[in-house]
Design an enzyme around this catalytic site. Structure first.
Site: not given
Length: 1131
Positions: A731, A735, A771-772, A882
C-alpha cells in the site's frame, strides 16, 4: 350574614371565624350544592331553594361566586340539556340590530330579568352568574333546536368551501357567535385533575417567608382584641367539641414552627397549663439529643416572639439527661407535683427568668412506628386563669394530654416530611443552577468555583467557605518526564503505612486556594506556598482529607488537632468552632481538591443533613472542576495540534526544487505510458515517470484547463501526495498510481466518462491517488485491537477516514490546493465525491452497497444520474480499481500477490508479538502455502462478482473480467499442485512456482533411475496409527494422488508431465523423460495383523528410466544426484 353551623352543631368557633375569606369558603354542603345548581338553572336570587339547602346571600364574596360558576360549568358539561320546552329560554335576535347581538326571552308567566345590565340590588358577582347562565342556556338551546338536516347541510357546506367559512368567521361573524364558539371549544378541552398536594406545595414555595409563617387557623395569629373573644367561644364548647376543634386546628398545618406553637397553645387550653415547651429529636441513631423548638410558650405568646427566642437560645438536651431527656430515653410519661424536690429538675432557668416551676407534666411524642420524634412539656396548672402553686396535673389531664399528642405526632412528622421536601426542592434548584453554571463557566475555573462556594454558603448558612485544588500535572509533563520524576519502585519493597501516608501527602499538593468570607465579601484566589500550607491548621485538615479521601466533620477543632498531631495555629483555632471538610473527586475517583465549610451561622456543629447536602455540592464541584480542567487541556492540545500540523504540513509538502524540475519536464503521451490499457504495469517506470504519468492523466481528461488548476500547484500536489505515502511493501505510492490508472482506463477505454461530470472525474482521480495516504501496512482490525489513536479517533473505517483527513491536510497546505479556482458550491461537491470515494475502498462499505447496486442492475438501470445511483456507481468503480491487480497479466499478478502476502505476514508477526494472538490464515507466515487457495477464495467472493456485473452493464470493461478469470485458473492450478505436494512457496517472488529440471549445455543427461513405492490405498488405517493422526494436507503427495489400483491418476500424470517437460516461457521441451509406471500388486491380506505404529503395506517395485536428448545451450550444470533428489521430491 348567614352563619354556617359547626360540625358539632354548636356555635361557630373563634378559630373558624378568624380565618381568611378564601379559607372560610371551604366545602359546600348538599344544600349549597343544590343552591348552586338552582342558581345556574336561572332561579332568581331570593327564590326559595329546595329543602335541605342553605340560602346563598346576596352579599356573598366573589370567591364563592367564582366557585359556584366553576361548579356550574363542570356540572353542565356532564349533564344533558333540559328537554322541558315550556321552561326553555329562547335565543332571538331583535330586529334592527346589525351586530347580531341576542337577548334572553323567557316564556309567559315566568319572571324575567334583563340580562343587559344588572339591577341596582344585584352585585357584580350575581350579574356574572346570570350572564354565564344565559350563555349556557343559549348553547343548550342551539343544540336542541338544530335539526340533523341543518347540521348535515352546514357540514357539507363547510367541507366543500372551508375557505369561505374561514373568511366569514374573520370578516362577518358576530362577536357573540365568536365568543360562543370559543366557549364551546374551551368546554370541550379535557380538564386536568386538580392536585391538592402539588397546588399547596407551589403556593407554599411562591409565598414569602412572612406568609409562610402565618397559620390560617391559628389562635395565636388573631389580633390582640380578638384573642379573649376566641378563648371565650372555645370555653363555651364542651370537652369533646373543644378537643376535636383543636385537632382540626393542627391537622393541616405544614409549617413546623407554626405547628409547634399551635400544639403548645392548644394544650394549654385543654389542660389549663400556664406554659409549655416542645423539644424535637435530632442526631444520629447512636447519638440522639433533643432541641428546644419552642420554649416557655404561654397562650399569649406570639409566634414570632417564640421563634426568635428559641433561635437565639438553642437548648440541646442529650437523651437521658434531665426530665425531658429521661422521657425521650424511656418513652415514659413523667408527672411531677413539686419540681424542686426532684433531682432531675434543673432550676437554672427559673433563677435566670425569675419564674418558679412547681408541677411538670412531660410526655413523649412518637410516630406511627413508635420512635421518639419529640417531647412535650407543660408547667404549672392554673384554675380559670389564676395560678395556684399547689395544683397538679391529674389523671384526666394526663389522658387529655396523651390523646392530643397522639394526633400531634402525626402532624409533626408530616410537617417534618414537608420541610424535608421543601429543603430537597430548594437543593435541587440550586444543583440545577450549578449544573447550568458548569456549562456556562467551563472556560473560567475561578468564576465556576466562586459560584459553587456562594451557593453552598447560602444554603448551609456558614460563615466561610474554602476550596483547595490539588496539582494534577494534567497534560503538562510528558510520560518520560513523569517516569524520571517518579521512578518505579521494586514491587517487593515493603512500604510502611506512615511512609505511604507521607507519599500520598507529597503527591496531593495544593496549588490553588479559593476563599469566600462573609455575604458581601468577594472571593479570594491565591497560590499558597509550601510554608504557608504547612503553618495553617485549616490547610493541614484539608491535607488530611485529601490524603485519606474521607469526610471530616469536626465539632471541636482544638481536640481534633491534638488527636491528629497537627500544627496548631492560634489565630485560626480561636475563630473556628466547627469544620465540615470533604474531598472533591473526579470521574476516576481521584482527589482533585478539598471543599471546606467553617462555622455555621448559629454556632452549632454541622449535622449529617448538612454533610449530605454538602456532598452534592462536592460532586458538582468535582464535575465542574474536572470539566473546566479538561476544557483547558483540550484547548492546549488543540494549540499543540495546530503547531504540529503546521510542522507536518511544511515537511509533508514537496520541495520547491522538485516542483520546478517536474514543472519543466516534458510529459510523454499517454500511449507511451500504456495508460489506456487495462494491462498497465509500473514495474518499468522510475519514480519521476510515475508523477509524469499522473500529470498526463489530468491533461488527457482536460482537468487542468477545465478547472483552471495552476500547473505548478498540480505538480507540487502530485509530489506531496507521493511524499506522504509510507514505504510499505504494497500500500504505497505505486499502488495508488495503479488504482488511478485503472480508473483512467475505465473512464476512457471503458467509456465510463459518459456517465460522469467533469467535476466527478476530478474527484475520482484525486480519490484514487489519495485513497491509501499514510498507510501503515496494517488493516482496520489491527488498529482496533491495538487501540491505536486512529481507532479512538475513528470508530468505523478507521484507515479510510485517516486517508481522507491526510488528503484534506495536503490540500490545505500552502501551494497544494488544486481546487482553489472552484466556486464554494463546486468545492463542496468535489470534496463530497472525494470523501465518499475514499470511504468506499473499505470492503465493509463495499458489502453494504453491493446488494443495492445489484438491485439497480437487475432492474435495468441505464441512466445512473441520480445522487444515490451515482454514489453507488462510484463506490463500485473505486472497489474495482482498488483490487484491479487481480486482473493484470499473470507475470504481474503473482508478483503483486507476493507483495500483498508479505505485508499481511508482517502484520501477523506484529499480532503475535504485541497482542500474543494467533493471526488469521492470510496473515500467518507459517501457512504461506495456502496463499493460492486464499487467492482463489478472494477472487470468487469479491472480484469475480463485481467484475461480472460491471462487465454485463458496461461491456467496454470486459478485459478486467477476462483477466480475473485467467488468473483464477492459474491460482487454482497452483493451489492443486500445492495440495498434492508438487510445489511450495518459498521464493522471494512467485515467479517460479514449481521446481524444474534445468539441462546443461555441455553435459549429457543420463538416465535417472529411481523407484517409487506405492501404498495400497484400499488398506484402511488402523485405529491409533500414526497416519490416522496426520493432517491430510501433510500426508504423502503420492498417496493422495494414487488410484485404488495403485496407478497414478490421469490428472496427476498430465500435470506432472507438464511440469517436468515444459519450461516457464512456454517453449518446446528441453528434456525428454519417459516415465514408467510399475505394476502394483495387491496381494496384501487385509486381515493380516499389523502393528499400530508400523503399518504394513505391500506393493511391487517398478523401475523408472528417463532418457534425454541433447539439451540446448545456456542450461545450468546439474549433477546426477541432485536431479535424482529433486525428482524424488516431486513424486
Amino acid at each position: 350574614m348567614t352563619d354556617v353551623s359547626s360540625p358539632a352543631g354548636g356555635a361557630a368557633s373563634p378559630v373558624e371565624m378568624a380565618t381568611s375569606s378564601s379559607s372560610a369558603a371551604t366545602t359546600l354542603t348538599n344544600g349549597a350544592n343544590k343552591t348552586a345548581i338552582s342558581t345556574a338553572a336561572g332561579v332568581a336570587p331570593g327564590a326559595v331553594p329546595g329543602p335541605g339547602s342553605a340560602a346563598i346571600p346576596a352579599s356573598s364574596s366573589s370567591g364563592n361566586q367564582v366557585k359556584l360558576e366553576h361548579h356550574h360549568r363542570q356540572s353542565n358539561n356532564n349533564r344533558p340539556a333540559a328537554t322541558n320546552r315550556s321552561s326553555e329560554t329562547k335565543l332571538r335576535s331583535p330586529a334592527g340590530e346589525s351586530d347580531g347581538a341576542s337577548r334572553l326571552m323567557t316564556p309567559a308567566g315566568s319572571s324575567s330579568t334583563p340580562s343587559q345590565s344588572p339591577s341596582p340590588s344585584q352585585s357584580p358577582s350575581q350579574a356574572s352568574i346570570q350572564t354565564q347562565t344565559s350563555q349556557q342556556d343559549r348553547l343548550a338551546k342551539a343544540s336542541t333546536t338544530a335539526s340533523q338536516q341543518d347540521v348535515d347541510e352546514v357540514a357539507r357546506l363547510f367541507e366543500e368551501k372551508p375557505e369561505a367559512f374561514e373568511k366569514w368567521l374573520t370578516e362577518r361573524a358576530p362577536p357573540e357567535a365568536l365568543s360562543r364558539l370559543q366557549e364551546f371549544i374551551e368546554n370541550r378541552k379535557p380538564h386536568k385533575r386538580p392536585s391538592v398536594t402539588s397546588d399547596l406545595f407551589q403556593q407554599w414555595m411562591a409565598a414569602s417567608p412572612t406568609v409562610q409563617q402565618k397559620s390560617p387557623r391559628s389562635l395565636s395569629n388573631s389580633s390582640a382584641s380578638s384573642i379573649p373573644e376566641c378563648r371565650r367561644h372555645l370555653m363555651d364548647l364542651d370537652e369533646g367539641e373543644l378537643f376535636m376543634e383543636l385537632i382540626r386546628d393542627v391537622a393541616n398545618e405544614l409549617d413546623i414552627d407554626v405547628l409547634c406553637h399551635k400544639i403548645l397553645v392548644n394544650v394549654g387550653l385543654l389542660t389549663h397549663a400556664d406554659r409549655g415547651s416542645l423539644f424535637l429529636a435530632k442526631g444520629t441513631p447512636t447519638n440522639k439529643y433533643l432541641v428546644a423548638k419552642l420554649f416557655d410558650v404561654t397562650q399569649k405568646t406570639a409566634l414570632k416572639d417564640a421563634v426568635t427566642r428559641a433561635s437565639a437560645e438553642e437548648i440541646i438536651i442529650p437523651f437521658g439527661i434531665g426530665i425531658a431527656g429521661m422521657v425521650a430515653q424511656t418513652k415514659q410519661m413523667i408527672n411531677i407535683k413539686e419540681a424542686y424536690k426532684d433531682a432531675r429538675f434543673n432550676c437554672e432557668i427559673d433563677l435566670k427568668t425569675g419564674y418558679k416551676t412547681n408541677a411538670i407534666l412531660c410526655m413523649p411524642i412518637c410516630n406511627y412506628e413508635g420512635d421518639i420524634i419529640g417531647v412535650a412539656q407543660i408547667i404549672n396548672k392554673t384554675n380559670g386563669g389564676c395560678f395556684k402553686g399547689c395544683m397538679e396535673f391529674d389523671e384526666h389531664d394526663v389522658e387529655i394530654f396523651r390523646r392530643y399528642l397522639t394526633f400531634c405526632g402525626i402532624g409533626i412528622q408530616n410537617a417534618q416530611l414537608f420541610e424535608m421536601s421543601v429543603q430537597e426542592y430548594r437543593r435541587n434548584q440550586i444543583l440545577l443552577n450549578l449544573a447550568r453554571s458548569i456549562f456556562e463557566e467551563q472556560n473560567n475555573l475561578e468564576c465556576l468555583v466562586t459560584k459553587i462556594m456562594t451557593e453552598a454558603r447560602e444554603l448551609l448558612k456558614c460563615e466561610r467557605c474554602s476550596v483547595f485544588l490539588v496539582d494534577l500535572d494534567c497534560c503538562e509533563a510528558s510520560h518520560l518526564e513523569k517516569i524520571i520524576e517518579k521512578p518505579n519502585q521494586p514491587a517487593t519493597r515493603a512500604i510502611k503505612s506512615a511512609d505511604s501516608f507521607e507519599e500520598k501527602k507529597m503527591r496531593n499538593r495544593f496549588t490553588v486556594l479559593f476563599e469566600l468570607g462573609g455575604e458581601y465579601q468577594a472571593a479570594n484566589v491565591s497560590r499558597p506556598s509550601v510554608s504557608e500550607l504547612s503553618s495553617s491548621t485549616l490547610a493541614q485538615i484539608a491535607q488530611f482529607v485529601a490524603t485519606t479521601g474521607q469526610t471530616v466533620n469536626i465539632c471541636d477543632v482544638i481536640e481534633w488537632v491534638r488527636d491528629h498531631n497537627q500544627i496548631r495555629a492560634e489565630d485560626e483555632i480561636d475563630s473556628t468552632q466547627a469544620i465540615l471538610c470533604m474531598p472533591i473527586m473526579n470521574a476516576q475517583k481521584k482527589v482533585i481538591g478539598v471543599a471546606q465549610l467553617i462555622n455555621k451561622a448559629n454556632g452549632v456543629p454541622f449535622t449529617d443533613s448538612d454533610a449530605s447536602i454538602f456532598e452534592a455540592f462536592a460532586i458538582f464541584c468535582g464535575l465542574g472542576i474536572h470539566n473546566t480542567q479538561m476544557y483547558e487541556n483540550a484547548c492546549k492540545l488543540m494549540a499543540k495540534q495546530k503547531v504540529a500540523l503546521e510542522c507536518l504540513s511544511y515537511h509533508a509538502t514537496a520541495s520547491q526544487d522538485q516542483t520546478e524540475k517536474l514543472t519543466q519536464d516534458v510529459i510523454a503521451e499517454a500511449e507511451s505510458y500504456n495508460l489506456y490499457s487495462f494491462t498497465f504495469t509500473d514495474f518499468e517506470l522510475v519514480d519521476d515517470d510515475t508523477c509524469r504519468a499522473v500529470l498526463r492523466m489530468f491533461m488527457q481528461c482536460n482537468l487542468v484547463s477545465q478547472f483552471q488548476i495552476p500547473y505548478d500547484v498540480l505538480c507540487r500536489w502530485v509530489l506531496s501526495v507521493r511524499k506522504n505515502y509510507r514505504p510499505v511493501k504494497y500500500h504505497n505510492w505505486r499502488h495508488a498510481l495503479n488504482v488511478a490508472q485503472t480508473m483512467f482506463a475505465m473512464l476512457k477505454t471503458g467509456k465510463m466518462e459518459r456517465f460522469m461530470t467533469d467535476l466527478e472525474i476530478l474527484g475520482l482521480l484525486v480519490a484514487c491517488l489519495c485513497h491509501d495516504l499514510d498507510h501503515r501496512g496494517t488493516n482496520n482490525a489491527f488498529q482496533t485491537k491495538t487501540e491505536s489513536p486512529l481507532a479512538i479517533l475513528y470508530t468505523t473505517s478507521t484507515m479510510e477516514h485517516h486517508h481522507f483527513d491526510q488528503c484534506v491536510m495536503i490540500l490545505n497546505s500552502e501551494g497544494n490546493n488544486i481546487f482553489q479556482a472552484l466556486s464554494p458550491e463546486d468545492y463542496r461537491s468535489v470534496m463530497k465525491t472525494v470523501e465518499s470515494a475514499i470511504l468506499s475502498t473499505d470492503l465493509a462499505m463495499y458489502f453494504k452497497k453491493r446488494n443495492a447496486f445489484l438491485e439497480l442492475v437487475e432492474n435495468g438501470e441505464f441512466d445512473w444520474q441520480g445522487e444515490e445511483k451515482k454514489d453507488l456507481l462510484c463506490g463500485m468503480m473505486m472497489t474495482a480499481c482498488d483490487v484491479s491487480a487481480i486482473a493484470k497479466p499473470w507475470e504481474v499478478q503473482h508478483k503483486v500477490a507476493k507483495l500483498v502476502a508479505d505485508e499481511f505476514f508482517d502484520q501477523g508477526d506484529l499480532e503475535k508479538l504485541q497482542l500474543n494472538t494467533q493471526p488469521v490464515a492470510m496473515m500467518d507466515r507459517e501457512r504461506k502455502d495456502e496463499l493460492p487457495k486464499m487467492q482463489v477464495g478472494f477472487i470468487d467472493v469479491i472480484c469475480l462478482p463485481l467484475y461480472r456485473v460491471l462487465c454485463d452493464t458496461f461491456p467496454w470493461i470486459t478485459p478486467l473480467y477476462e483477466g480475473t478469470l485467467e488468473n483464477r485458473r492459474n491460482w487454482q492450478d497452483l493451489a492443486e499442485k500445492v495440495e498434492m505436494g508438487l510445489t511450495w512457496i518459498d521464493h522471494d517472488t512467485i515467479d517460479k512456482p514449481v521446481e524444474e529440471f534445468a539441462a546443461c549445455a555441455d553435459e549429457e543427461i543420463k538416465d535417472i533411475e529411481f523407484t517409487v513405492t506405492t501404498l495400497n490405498c484400499n488398506q484402511q488405517s488402523q485405529h491409533g496409527s500414526e497416519d490416522s493422526h496426520t493432517p491430510e494436507h501433510q500426508r504423502s503427495g503420492s498417496r493422495l494422488s494414487m488410484k485404488k489400483t495403485g496407478a497414478l491418476g490421469k490428472a496427476v500424470r498430465s500435470k506432472l508431465s507438464k511440469t517436468l517437460y515444459n519450461s516457464m516461457d512456454g517453449s518446446k521441451p528441453k528434456t525428454s523423460l519417459k516415465l514408467l509406471e510399475s505394476h502394483v500388486s495387491e496381494d496384501m491380506d487385509d486381515k493380516s495383523p499389523t502393528s499400530p505404529s508400523q503399518p504394513q503395506a505391500s506393493g511391487s517395485m517398478g523401475r523408472m528410466s528417463a532418457s534425454s536428448s541433447t539439451s540446448s545451450a545456456g542450461g545450468q550444470m546439474v549433477d546426477k544426484s541432485k536431479k535424482r533428489s529433486k525428482l524424488c521430491a516431486l513424486l
